[in-house]
Design an enzyme around this catalytic site. Structure first.
Site, PDB file in Angstrom:
ATOM      1  N   ALA A  39       0.830  -1.206   0.000  1.00 44.32           N
ATOM      2  CA  ALA A  39       0.000   0.000   0.000  1.00 44.32           C
ATOM      3  C   ALA A  39       0.862   1.253   0.000  1.00 44.32           C
ATOM      4  CB  ALA A  39      -0.896  -0.004   1.236  1.00 44.32           C
ATOM      5  N   GLY A  40       0.328   2.306  -0.588  1.00 42.33           N
ATOM      6  CA  GLY A  40       0.967   3.624  -0.513  1.00 42.33           C
ATOM      7  C   GLY A  40      -0.151   4.638  -0.385  1.00 42.33           C
ATOM      8  N   THR A 128       3.816  -5.805  -6.353  1.00 43.98           N
ATOM      9  CA  THR A 128       4.691  -4.712  -5.919  1.00 43.98           C
ATOM     10  C   THR A 128       6.074  -5.243  -5.515  1.00 43.98           C
ATOM     11  OG1 THR A 128       3.839  -4.899  -3.675  1.00 43.98           O
ATOM     12  CG2 THR A 128       2.760  -3.290  -5.109  1.00 43.98           C
ATOM     13  N   GLN A 223      -5.465  -1.305  -0.718  1.00 45.95           N
ATOM     14  CA  GLN A 223      -5.837  -1.831  -2.041  1.00 45.95           C
ATOM     15  C   GLN A 223      -7.292  -1.446  -2.354  1.00 45.95           C
ATOM     16  OE1 GLN A 223      -3.959  -4.370   0.164  1.00 45.95           O
ATOM     17  NE2 GLN A 223      -2.344  -3.101  -0.668  1.00 45.95           N
TER      18      GLN A 223
HETATM   19  P1  GDP Z   1      -4.575   5.534  -1.789  1.00 49.28           P
HETATM   20  O1  GDP Z   1      -3.644   4.403  -2.003  1.00 49.28           O
HETATM   21  O2  GDP Z   1      -5.997   5.156  -2.028  1.00 49.28           O
HETATM   22  O3  GDP Z   1      -4.400   6.206  -0.455  1.00 49.28           O
HETATM   23  O4  GDP Z   1      -4.222   6.618  -2.906  1.00 49.28           O
HETATM   24  P2  GDP Z   1      -2.741   7.125  -3.310  1.00 49.28           P
HETATM   25  O5  GDP Z   1      -2.253   8.022  -2.248  1.00 49.28           O
HETATM   26  O6  GDP Z   1      -1.876   5.992  -3.727  1.00 49.28           O
HETATM   27  O7  GDP Z   1      -3.065   7.919  -4.638  1.00 49.28           O
HETATM   28  C1  GDP Z   1      -4.004   8.962  -4.643  1.00 49.28           C
HETATM   29  C2  GDP Z   1      -3.322  10.236  -5.139  1.00 49.28           C
HETATM   30  O8  GDP Z   1      -4.306  11.188  -5.394  1.00 49.28           O
HETATM   31  C3  GDP Z   1      -2.388  10.867  -4.124  1.00 49.28           C
HETATM   32  O9  GDP Z   1      -1.328  11.479  -4.820  1.00 49.28           O
HETATM   33  C4  GDP Z   1      -3.273  11.914  -3.456  1.00 49.28           C
HETATM   34  O10 GDP Z   1      -2.521  13.015  -2.935  1.00 49.28           O
HETATM   35  C5  GDP Z   1      -4.094  12.357  -4.606  1.00 49.28           C
HETATM   36  N1  GDP Z   1      -5.445  12.842  -4.310  1.00 49.28           N
HETATM   37  C6  GDP Z   1      -6.359  12.368  -3.423  1.00 49.28           C
HETATM   38  N2  GDP Z   1      -7.538  13.010  -3.571  1.00 49.28           N
HETATM   39  C7  GDP Z   1      -7.367  13.900  -4.566  1.00 49.28           C
HETATM   40  C8  GDP Z   1      -8.229  14.841  -5.212  1.00 49.28           C
HETATM   41  O11 GDP Z   1      -9.409  14.957  -4.915  1.00 49.28           O
HETATM   42  N3  GDP Z   1      -7.692  15.583  -6.237  1.00 49.28           N
HETATM   43  C9  GDP Z   1      -6.398  15.449  -6.621  1.00 49.28           C
HETATM   44  N4  GDP Z   1      -5.961  16.208  -7.613  1.00 49.28           N
HETATM   45  N5  GDP Z   1      -5.569  14.576  -6.038  1.00 49.28           N
HETATM   46  C10 GDP Z   1      -6.045  13.809  -5.040  1.00 49.28           C
HETATM   47  P1  IMO Z   2      -3.126   1.056  -2.114  1.00 47.62           P
HETATM   48  O1  IMO Z   2      -3.476   0.673  -0.687  1.00 47.62           O
HETATM   49  C1  IMO Z   2      -2.797  -0.226  -6.266  1.00 47.62           C
HETATM   50  C2  IMO Z   2      -1.608  -4.397  -6.929  1.00 47.62           C
HETATM   51  C3  IMO Z   2      -0.257  -4.626  -7.584  1.00 47.62           C
HETATM   52  C4  IMO Z   2      -0.557  -5.894  -8.352  1.00 47.62           C
HETATM   53  C5  IMO Z   2      -1.466  -6.669  -7.393  1.00 47.62           C
HETATM   54  C6  IMO Z   2      -0.758  -7.706  -6.539  1.00 47.62           C
HETATM   55  O2  IMO Z   2      -2.086   2.099  -2.211  1.00 47.62           O
HETATM   56  O3  IMO Z   2      -4.376   1.352  -2.879  1.00 47.62           O
HETATM   57  P2  IMO Z   2       0.850  -7.487  -4.428  1.00 47.62           P
HETATM   58  O4  IMO Z   2       2.163  -6.799  -4.240  1.00 47.62           O
HETATM   59  O5  IMO Z   2      -0.226  -7.005  -3.516  1.00 47.62           O
HETATM   60  O6  IMO Z   2       0.968  -8.985  -4.401  1.00 47.62           O
HETATM   61  O7  IMO Z   2       0.395  -7.120  -5.930  1.00 47.62           O
HETATM   62  O8  IMO Z   2      -2.053  -5.683  -6.555  1.00 47.62           O
HETATM   63  N1  IMO Z   2      -1.578  -3.558  -5.715  1.00 47.62           N
HETATM   64  C7  IMO Z   2      -1.996  -2.286  -5.673  1.00 47.62           C
HETATM   65  N2  IMO Z   2      -2.430  -1.459  -6.655  1.00 47.62           N
HETATM   66  N3  IMO Z   2      -2.775   0.204  -4.989  1.00 47.62           N
HETATM   67  C8  IMO Z   2      -2.371  -0.609  -3.993  1.00 47.62           C
HETATM   68  O9  IMO Z   2      -2.446  -0.274  -2.693  1.00 47.62           O
HETATM   69  C9  IMO Z   2      -1.911  -1.910  -4.316  1.00 47.62           C
HETATM   70  N4  IMO Z   2      -1.434  -2.947  -3.605  1.00 47.62           N
HETATM   71  C10 IMO Z   2      -1.248  -3.944  -4.461  1.00 47.62           C
HETATM   72  O10 IMO Z   2       0.095  -3.567  -8.418  1.00 47.62           O
HETATM   73  O11 IMO Z   2      -1.306  -5.612  -9.496  1.00 47.62           O
HETATM   74 MG    MG Z   3      -1.901   3.957  -3.085  1.00 48.79          MG
END
Ligand code: GDP
Ligand code: IMO
Ligand code: MG
Length: 428
Positions: A39-40, A128, A223
């Site tokens: 996750a990120g 990942t 995820q």
């Molecule tokens: P998560 O894994 O579901 O927490 O999402 P991530 O952090 O991996 O990716 C979402 C991205 O969208 C991040 O860079 C956030 O800063 C950004 N983000 C979240 N909400 C918004 C939004 O409403 N507008 C924009 N432009 N960016 C957003």
């Molecule tokens: P967050 O929490 C997007 C995807 C990987 C791959 C599949 C399996 O940030 O939304 P893994 O390493 O879990 O065995 O990979 O799942 N994947 C994600 N894609 N956001 C994530 O987390 C993910 N965590 C795993 O890219 O397709």
């Molecule tokens: Mg993420």
């Protein structure tokens, strides 16, 4: 019993981190229940930008106890690094708690993840590479090592001696990799134990205690529903239950505690890694979204595949999680588009498909049927008031609500905590 789950409604990266930080104001515990450092989660507020991999996304709030539940698999090196980074930025992380039942991602899990992916060749899943899948395999095979195991050195050593020969046989004989050494793994565990000891606790009790006192608890999904081991696009999924079903198992709480289930949906779709994505745009529109939105993985930096909002998949996510509210993010990314499309059905060979197919071969053949929405020229970026949203963007949001069968009670218009429109109070 006021637990509220925040669940990814698509293929991950919907903006769960942003939403959890936003929702944590009146919450005392934010608890991760599944996944690992695959996750990120990005959080942006007055304290700066944070990219959490294991630390729960409410950690920036001083009243929040961040909890890593039994359902999470944890790479201790990644967690130690994350704790150090946060401390160096002046955040107090002393309240963090890690379940003694959570499984450890060992160095051999990371090696196996990468060796297995290589072995899959063209059918690689695009994991990942963080060892998450192999750690869950060991958990289910009952050969995992848990945080609590580190508290008894002798038992730990015996356990490593018991499980490592099989792991090494697979690594060397199946994959031609290099064997791991019992002493080395044992020493690493002792080092992790020394650094993480203050955080290891029976966290399920802490969560249940908070709930019984009537405190608000956020259950942080990782995820997304379409990556769920059972309900996602198998086998192109992650190895845990990322839909709401995982929340109870991953924290040791009962379903009656869950007062609300919030599904996070991006205003379009993205996916990282392999597997079908019916609305993927392999053209300049997809590229334009990727560039404007900066759609590159938070964990691996890989470009995310982009496409139009998939209403069929999202409706399925609403049903699987029995959502009480939807939350729409990144509406601002669509600002300035002439036309915005939403997939409202699938067809195979010109014939309509009922629902969201379980079989990957069928999903791969699905062609999206689109409904066009008029775009908007006035920006939604940064808006905090529904009344200020341009008429066409309102129509888009209302159209999505109808298509997915769930109200979109919060709209995010930017990455920052305050760039949010609340149409309903979700946590009283
Ligand atoms: P998560 O894994 O579901 O927490 O999402 P991530 O952090 O991996 O990716 C979402 C991205 O969208 C991040 O860079 C956030 O800063 C950004 N983000 C979240 N909400 C918004 C939004 O409403 N507008 C924009 N432009 N960016 C957003
Ligand atoms: P967050 O929490 C997007 C995807 C990987 C791959 C599949 C399996 O940030 O939304 P893994 O390493 O879990 O065995 O990979 O799942 N994947 C994600 N894609 N956001 C994530 O987390 C993910 N965590 C795993 O890219 O397709
Ligand atoms: Mg993420």
């Amino acid at each position: 019993m006021p637990a509220y789950a925040v669940i990814g409604g698509q293929w991950g990266d919907e903006g769960k981190g942003k939403v959890i930080d936003y929702l944590s104001e009146r919450v005392t515990v934010v608890a991760r229940f599944s996944g690992g450092n695959n996750a990120g989660h990005t959080v942006l507020n007055e304290k700066g930008e944070f990219k959490f991999h294991l630390m729960p996304s409410g950690a920036v709030w001083p009243q929040v106890t961040p909890v890593i539940g039994n359902g999470v698999v944890v790479d201790p090196d990644v967690l130690i690094q994350e704790i150090e980074d946060l401390r160096s930025r002046g955040l107090d992380v002393s309240k963090l708690q890690i379940s003694d039942r959570a499984h450890i991602i060992m160095p051999y899990h990371v090696a196996l993840d990468q060796l297995e992916e290589k072995g899959r060749g063209n059918s690689a899943l695009g994991t990942t590479g963080r060892g998450v899948g192999p750690a869950y395999v060991d958990k289910v095979a009952r050969t995992g090592i848990r945080f609590g195991d580190m508290l008894d050195a002798e038992g730990l050593r015996n356990r490593i001696e018991q499980v490592l020969p099989h792991v090494n046989a697979v690594i060397t004989k199946v994959h031609g990799g290099e064997a791991f050494d019992v002493q080395d793994i044992f020493d690493r565990c002792l080092n992790w134990r020394d650094q993480l000891l203050p955080f290891i606790a029976p966290v399920e009790e802490r969560v249940r205690d908070a709930l019984s006192k009537g405190e608000n608890v956020l259950l942080e999904g990782a995820q997304g529903t379409l990556l769920d081991l059972d309900h996602g696009t198998y086998p192109y999924v992650t190895s845990s239950s990322s839909s709401v079903g995982g929340a109870c198992a991953g924290l040791g709480i009962g379903p009656r505690s869950v007062a609300g289930v919030f599904g996070i949906f991006k205003a379009y779709n993205t996916r990282v890694g392999s597997g079908p994505m019916p609305t993927e745009l392999d053209d300049e529109v997809g590229e334009a979204i990727r560039q404007k939105a900066g759609e590159f993985g938070t964990t691996t930096g890989r470009p995310r595949r982009c496409g139009w909002f998939d209403g069929v998949a999202a409706r399925y996510g609403v049903i699987v999680n029995d959502l009480t509210s939807g939350i729409l993010t990144r509406l601002d990314i669509l600002d300035g588009m002439k036309t915005v499309k939403v997939c409202i059905g699938y067809e195979i060979d010109g014939k309509p498909v009922e629902g969201f197919p379980a079989q990957i071969n069928a999903l791969e053949k699905c062609k999206p049927v689109y409904r066009d929405f008029e775009g908007w020229t006035l920006p939604t970026a940064g808006l905090t008031n529904w009344d200020d949203v341009p008429r066409q963007a309102k129509k888009y949001v209302q159209g999505l609500e109808e298509i997915i069968g769930c109200p979109l009670d919060v709209i995010s218009t930017g990455p920052n905590r305050h760039e949010t429109i609340s149409r309903k109070t979700l946590i009283p």
